[in-house]
Design an enzyme around this catalytic site. Structure first.
Site, PDB file in Angstrom:
ATOM      1  N   TRP A 186       0.847  -1.337  -0.025  1.00  0.00           N
ATOM      2  CA  TRP A 186       0.068   0.247   0.011  1.00  0.00           C
ATOM      3  C   TRP A 186       0.826   1.552   0.076  1.00  0.00           C
ATOM      4  O   TRP A 186       0.433   2.078   0.001  1.00  0.00           O
ATOM      5  CB  TRP A 186      -0.884  -0.052   1.196  1.00  0.00           C
ATOM      6  CG  TRP A 186      -0.245  -0.402   2.433  1.00  0.00           C
ATOM      7  CD1 TRP A 186       0.193   0.444   3.364  1.00  0.00           C
ATOM      8  CD2 TRP A 186      -0.279  -1.803   2.986  1.00  0.00           C
ATOM      9  NE1 TRP A 186       0.635  -0.265   4.361  1.00  0.00           N
ATOM     10  CE2 TRP A 186       0.640  -1.630   4.326  1.00  0.00           C
ATOM     11  CE3 TRP A 186      -0.835  -3.009   2.673  1.00  0.00           C
ATOM     12  CZ2 TRP A 186       0.588  -2.753   5.144  1.00  0.00           C
ATOM     13  CZ3 TRP A 186      -0.347  -3.948   3.159  1.00  0.00           C
ATOM     14  CH2 TRP A 186       0.186  -3.861   4.491  1.00  0.00           C
ATOM     15  N   ARG A 187       2.094   1.069  -0.023  1.00  0.00           N
ATOM     16  CA  ARG A 187       3.025   2.402   0.111  1.00  0.00           C
ATOM     17  C   ARG A 187       3.449   2.562  -1.503  1.00  0.00           C
ATOM     18  O   ARG A 187       4.260   3.362  -1.445  1.00  0.00           O
ATOM     19  CB  ARG A 187       4.100   2.127   1.071  1.00  0.00           C
ATOM     20  CG  ARG A 187       3.825   2.285   2.565  1.00  0.00           C
ATOM     21  CD  ARG A 187       5.019   2.202   3.228  1.00  0.00           C
ATOM     22  NE  ARG A 187       4.514   2.725   4.476  1.00  0.00           N
ATOM     23  CZ  ARG A 187       5.250   2.317   5.732  1.00  0.00           C
ATOM     24  NH1 ARG A 187       6.647   1.962   5.597  1.00  0.00           N
ATOM     25  NH2 ARG A 187       4.938   2.512   7.107  1.00  0.00           N
TER      26      ARG A 187
ATOM     27  N   GLU B 255      -5.122   0.787   6.111  1.00  0.00           N
ATOM     28  CA  GLU B 255      -5.250   1.273   7.497  1.00  0.00           C
ATOM     29  C   GLU B 255      -6.417   0.463   8.408  1.00  0.00           C
ATOM     30  O   GLU B 255      -6.152   0.092   9.496  1.00  0.00           O
ATOM     31  CB  GLU B 255      -5.502   2.694   7.827  1.00  0.00           C
ATOM     32  CG  GLU B 255      -4.290   3.446   7.350  1.00  0.00           C
ATOM     33  CD  GLU B 255      -3.237   3.272   8.315  1.00  0.00           C
ATOM     34  OE1 GLU B 255      -3.380   2.819   9.317  1.00  0.00           O
ATOM     35  OE2 GLU B 255      -1.961   3.377   7.772  1.00  0.00           O
TER      36      GLU B 255
ATOM     37  N   LEU C  28      -8.864 -11.997   8.558  1.00  0.00           N
ATOM     38  CA  LEU C  28      -8.520 -10.797   9.351  1.00  0.00           C
ATOM     39  C   LEU C  28      -9.359 -10.559  10.615  1.00  0.00           C
ATOM     40  O   LEU C  28      -8.886  -9.517  11.329  1.00  0.00           O
ATOM     41  CB  LEU C  28      -8.676  -9.642   8.441  1.00  0.00           C
ATOM     42  CG  LEU C  28      -7.891  -9.538   7.042  1.00  0.00           C
ATOM     43  CD1 LEU C  28      -8.392  -8.490   6.309  1.00  0.00           C
ATOM     44  CD2 LEU C  28      -6.393  -9.282   7.514  1.00  0.00           C
TER      45      LEU C  28
ATOM     46  N   TYR D  13      -8.077   8.231  14.427  1.00  0.00           N
ATOM     47  CA  TYR D  13      -6.642   7.699  13.891  1.00  0.00           C
ATOM     48  C   TYR D  13      -6.832   7.748  12.299  1.00  0.00           C
ATOM     49  O   TYR D  13      -5.856   8.014  11.580  1.00  0.00           O
ATOM     50  CB  TYR D  13      -6.313   6.297  14.497  1.00  0.00           C
ATOM     51  CG  TYR D  13      -5.363   5.870  13.716  1.00  0.00           C
ATOM     52  CD1 TYR D  13      -4.110   5.984  13.935  1.00  0.00           C
ATOM     53  CD2 TYR D  13      -5.679   4.587  12.657  1.00  0.00           C
ATOM     54  CE1 TYR D  13      -2.831   5.685  13.137  1.00  0.00           C
ATOM     55  CE2 TYR D  13      -4.445   4.237  12.048  1.00  0.00           C
ATOM     56  CZ  TYR D  13      -3.024   4.533  12.246  1.00  0.00           C
ATOM     57  OH  TYR D  13      -2.258   4.111  11.576  1.00  0.00           O
TER      58      TYR D  13
ATOM     59  N   ASP E 200      -2.362   5.938  17.184  1.00  0.00           N
ATOM     60  CA  ASP E 200      -2.982   4.950  17.780  1.00  0.00           C
ATOM     61  C   ASP E 200      -2.367   4.238  18.659  1.00  0.00           C
ATOM     62  O   ASP E 200      -1.255   4.948  19.128  1.00  0.00           O
ATOM     63  CB  ASP E 200      -2.962   3.842  16.540  1.00  0.00           C
ATOM     64  CG  ASP E 200      -1.692   3.376  15.743  1.00  0.00           C
ATOM     65  OD1 ASP E 200      -0.589   4.087  16.497  1.00  0.00           O
ATOM     66  OD2 ASP E 200      -1.482   2.410  15.004  1.00  0.00           O
TER      67      ASP E 200
ATOM     68  N   CYS F 149      16.517  -0.201  21.520  1.00  0.00           N
ATOM     69  CA  CYS F 149      16.960   1.275  21.800  1.00  0.00           C
ATOM     70  C   CYS F 149      18.279   1.556  21.012  1.00  0.00           C
ATOM     71  O   CYS F 149      18.303   2.625  20.538  1.00  0.00           O
ATOM     72  CB  CYS F 149      17.011   1.777  23.059  1.00  0.00           C
ATOM     73  SG  CYS F 149      15.468   1.545  24.153  1.00  0.00           S
TER      74      CYS F 149
HETATM   75  S1  SF4 Z   1      15.026   5.322  22.397  1.00  0.00           S
HETATM   76 FE1  SF4 Z   1      14.073   3.034  22.835  1.00  0.00          FE
HETATM   77  S2  SF4 Z   1      12.135   3.402  24.037  1.00  0.00           S
HETATM   78 FE2  SF4 Z   1      12.903   5.394  23.083  1.00  0.00          FE
HETATM   79  S3  SF4 Z   1      11.560   5.493  21.335  1.00  0.00           S
HETATM   80 FE3  SF4 Z   1      13.635   4.610  20.824  1.00  0.00          FE
HETATM   81  S4  SF4 Z   1      13.139   2.418  20.983  1.00  0.00           S
HETATM   82 FE4  SF4 Z   1      11.618   3.555  22.158  1.00  0.00          FE
END
Ligand code: SF4
Length: 356
Positions: A27-28, A40, A83, A123, A141, A208
C-alpha cells in the site's frame, strides 16, 4: 500531561530514519486515498504479515469505492476472511455507500469530513489526511502512543481516551508551530508507524540501540522502557462455555446465521448451545430443532479469544437425514471450506479439511 514537547529536531531525525528504513509494503506504492484507507482499516488489530496478501486480493477485486459499495456481503466476508473483526469490513462497505451518495464517489480531502464518515475514527481520519493528502493531522493509535509516551516520558495511562486526545493535541501544536511540506507530513506519520512496529516494540523488546531517538528519549535515558507506556489493568475476559452441534446430512453441513448485531454479527456458524452438555443433551437439542439424530460422536475441544470474551467449546458431530433449510443454510464440505466462517471455528474447519 506533564511531559516534554515534540520538537522539530525529533521530527526531522525520525523522518531521516524513515527514509532509510521504511518497510516495503504494497500500500506504500501509492498515495491513493482508497488504498490508504483500506490498508489502515485492515491493519487495525491485525499483523502486517497477515494483511499483505489479503490487501492485494481485496484491491484486485474491489479496486475503487464504487466496487466496494456494490459488492455482495458474502463476497466481502470471504475477502475479509482471516482478518477477524468482520464489522470492519461491513463498515467499509457502509462508508463506501455514503461516499458514493454524498461525495460523488471520492474520498474527501479534509480531516473533519473524513471523521464524519461512518467507521472512520480520529486515527484513520488522521492517517488518510496525512498519508494520502499530506495534510498535517495527527494519526495516533496504540503504537504511536507507546512511542510518544517513551520519547516524552509521559506517565499518563494510554488506556484513557484523554491520553490519546493529549497526544493528538501535542502533534497538532507541533504542526501549528512548524509548517511542514506534504512529503514531510507523510514521512513523519509513517515514520511513527514504522518505529512503533519495528524498533520501539512493546513488552520489554524496545531496540533502543537501533533507534534514531536513543539520545533524546526520556524512557531510554531514565531506564523506563519497561515501565512506559503506563497501561491501566485490562478488563478480564469473560469465559463462556459452548457446545457446538455440527449437524451433517450426507456430505452437507448445517450452518446458522448469527444475529445482525453483536459478536460476529450476520456471519454463519455451526449452531451452538450455552454450556457444556452430554451426548444425550446434544441429541435432545438437535431433536428440538426438528431433526432426528442418527449418529453422534465427539469432536476435539477448542477455545477462541475475543477482545473481552473467551469461548471454550466442546463439539459433537451429529448425523441426521432430511435437513430442511427454512432458517438455516445447508452447504457441502467444499462450500464450507470456501465460505467465510469466523476463525473462532477454525479447529473444526481444519478438522474437516483433513477428512473425507
Ligand atoms: S529510544 Fe527506545 S524507548 Fe525510546 S523511542 Fe527509541 S526504541 Fe523507544
Amino acid at each position: 500531561m506533564d511531559c516534554g514537547t515534540f520538537t522539530y529536531e525529533a521530527a526531522e531525525c525520525l523522518v531521516r530514519w524513515y527514509r532509510k528504513n521504511k518497510r516495503d509494503l504494497p500500500w506504500r506504492k501509492t498515495h491513493d486515498a482508497y488504498a490508504v484507507w483500506i490498508s489502515e482499516i485492515m491493519l487495525q488489530q491485525t499483523r502486517v504479515e497477515a494483511v499483505i496478501d489479503k490487501y492485494t486480493a481485496f484491491m484486485q477485486e474491489l479496486p475503487d469505492i464504487a466496487a466496494l459499495a456494490s459488492v455482495e456481503d458474502d463476497r466481502l466476508m470471504k475477502l475479509w476472511e482471516g482478518l477477524g473483526y468482520y464489522s470492519r469490513a461491513r463498515n467499509l462497505k457502509k462508508c463506501a455507500a455514503v461516499i458514493m451518495a454524498r461525495h460523488h464517489g471520492r474520498i474527501p480531502h479534509n480531516y473533519e469530513e473524513l471523521l464524519a464518515l461512518p467507521g472512520i475514527g480520529s486515527y484513520t481520519a488522521g492517517a488518510i489526511s496525512a498519508i494520502a493528502f499530506g495534510i498535517p493531522a495527527p494519526a495516533v493509535d496504540g503504537n504511536v502512543m507507546r512511542v510518544l509516551s517513551r520519547l516524552l516520558g509521559s506517565a499518563d495511562d494510554v488506556k484513557e481516551p484523554e491520553t490519546k486526545k493529549n497526544f493528538e493535541n501535542i502533534l497538532r501544536e507541533f504542526y501549528r508551530d512548524h509548517p511542514c511540506s506534504p512529503a514531510f507530513v507523510r514521512n513523519l506519520t509513517q515514520g511513527f508507524m514504522d518505529l512503533g512496529a519495528s524498533v520501539c516494540l512493546p513488552n520489554g523488546r524496545a531496540k533502543c540501540t537501533q533507534c534514531p531517538w536513543q539520545e533524546r528519549c526520556a524512557a531510554c535515558k531514565n531506564n523506563l522502557t519497561d515501565v512506559l507506556p503506563v497501561r491501566g489493568k485490562a478488563p478480564e475476559r469473560r469465559l463462556e462455555e459452548r457446545t457446538l452441534l455440527i449437524i451433517r446430512d450426507g456430505d452437507s453441513f448445517l450452518l446458522r446465521k448469527r444475529p445482525e448485531r453483536g459478536l460476529l454479527a450476520g456471519l454463519y456458524e455451526f449452531p451452538g448451545i450455552p454450556g457444556f452438555c452430554t451426548k444425550e443433551e446434544a441429541a435432545d437439542a438437535v431433536s428440538a430443532m426438528g431433526y432426528e439424530p442418527l449418529q453422534i460422536h465427539v469432536l476435539p475441544e477448542s477455545r477462541h479469544l475475543f477482545t473481552h470474551l473467551e469461548w471454550h467449546m466442546h463439539a459433537y458431530e451429529i448425523r441426521v437425514s432430511g435437513i430442511h433449510e427454512e432458517n438455516d443454510l445447508l452447504i457441502t464440505k467444499r462450500e464450507l471450506l470456501n465460505r467465510a466462517i469466523p476463525s473462532a471455528f477454525r479447529t473444526y474447519l481444519e478438522y474437516y479439511s483433513l477428512r473425507q
